[in-house]
Scaffold this active site. Structure first.
Site, mmCIF file in Angstrom:
data_model
loop_
_atom_site.group_PDB
_atom_site.id
_atom_site.type_symbol
_atom_site.label_atom_id
_atom_site.label_comp_id
_atom_site.label_asym_id
_atom_site.label_seq_id
_atom_site.Cartn_x
_atom_site.Cartn_y
_atom_site.Cartn_z
ATOM 1 N N SER A 167 -1.181 -37.501 -36.952
ATOM 2 C CA SER A 167 0.184 -37.997 -36.841
ATOM 3 C C SER A 167 0.148 -39.498 -36.582
ATOM 4 C CB SER A 167 0.900 -37.298 -35.679
ATOM 5 O OG SER A 167 2.131 -37.906 -35.363
ATOM 6 N N TYR A 217 1.528 -34.151 -27.070
ATOM 7 C CA TYR A 217 1.306 -34.270 -28.514
ATOM 8 C C TYR A 217 0.562 -35.561 -28.833
ATOM 9 C CZ TYR A 217 2.528 -33.968 -33.515
ATOM 10 O OH TYR A 217 2.492 -33.883 -34.885
#
Length: 252
Positions: A140, A154
């Site tokens: 990401s 995350y």
């Protein structure tokens, strides 16, 4: 003739989003594709979209025993493994330390760091045997830049995934294995539904689409064995983070 004719690819998180789009483009390029995720029905739908030859192998990738069993099923069906796209991941609405629970933190670390670690570890022997094995990890933008939108767990897990990918290249390049980590910015996938603030369709339409990331992965997979693309950072042209920074700067 397809660029990936004769290749065997295993795609995790293949029931939707980037995983589904990647499985489809790899199959169109000639690869035979195995599909893994937690739920059989979405995987079966992806297999129907691909057509004859796709293998459905449901598994919970946070369980090392299920990872190994899924790998064994792929090898039993196809006899070899050339490409692994480790895409399965998870986020949750609890994205601030003030509301984050231990259970949520554990689930996110399991899904976003431990699961791809298990997948890589399980696949290395088969990828060494192929002579030109490739692992693509879908991380990401949050794995390269620290920010508040994706939440601390995350961000931490995806940073770990980026580091893990590079260690694979350090140790396995002599075995012909290449590891690439893809770091997309905002992508219009079902994970967006977990955002605490829901985004309207016109905003999501300006994001990256799953096919955009899938095409980047296909490009990596089509490189000759002597080429290793270590990392890809990709974002929407209308990068909402940048636009917000510019708006704040304009206000003095």
């Amino acid at each position: 003739m397809g660029a990936l004719d004769g290749k065997i690819a295993w795609v995790t998180g293949a029931g939707s989003g980037i995983g589904r789009a990647t499985a489809i483009v790899l199959a169109k390029a000639g690869a035979r594709v195995a599909l893994t995720g937690r739920r059989r029905d979405p995987l079966a739908e992806t297999a129907r979209m691909i057509g004859e030859g796709a293998l459905v192998v449901p598994a919970d990738l946070t369980d090392p025993a299920q990872v190994n069993a899924a790998r064994d099923a792929v090898l039993a069906a196809f006899g070899r493994l050339d490409i692994v796209v480790s895409n399965a991941g998870l986020n949750a609405p609890e994205r601030r330390w003030a509301v984050l629970t231990q259970e949520t933190a554990s689930a996110l670390i399991d899904a976003n760091l431990k699961a791809p670690f298990y997948v890589a570890q399980a696949c290395l022997p088969a990828l060494r045997a192929s002579g030109a094995g490739l692992i693509v990890h879908v991380a990401s933008w949050a794995g390269r830049f620290i920010g508040h939108v994706s939440g601390p767990t995350y961000v931490a897990a995806k940073h770990g995934l980026v580091a893990m990918s590079h260690t694979l290249n350090m140790e396995e390049c002599g075995n012909g294995i290449r590891s690439c980590v893809v770091e997309p910015g905002e992508v219009n996938t079902p994970i967006m539904d977990l955002r605490p603030v829901k985004l309207p369709p016109e905003v999501r339409a300006r994001m990256l689409q799953p096919e955009d990331v899938a095409n980047a992965i296909l490009y990596v997979a089509c490189q000759p064995p002597h080429v290793c693309i270590n990392e890809i950072l990709i974002s929407p042209t209308a990068n909402r983070g940048y636009l917000a920074e510019m708006a704040r700067a304009a206000q003095g």
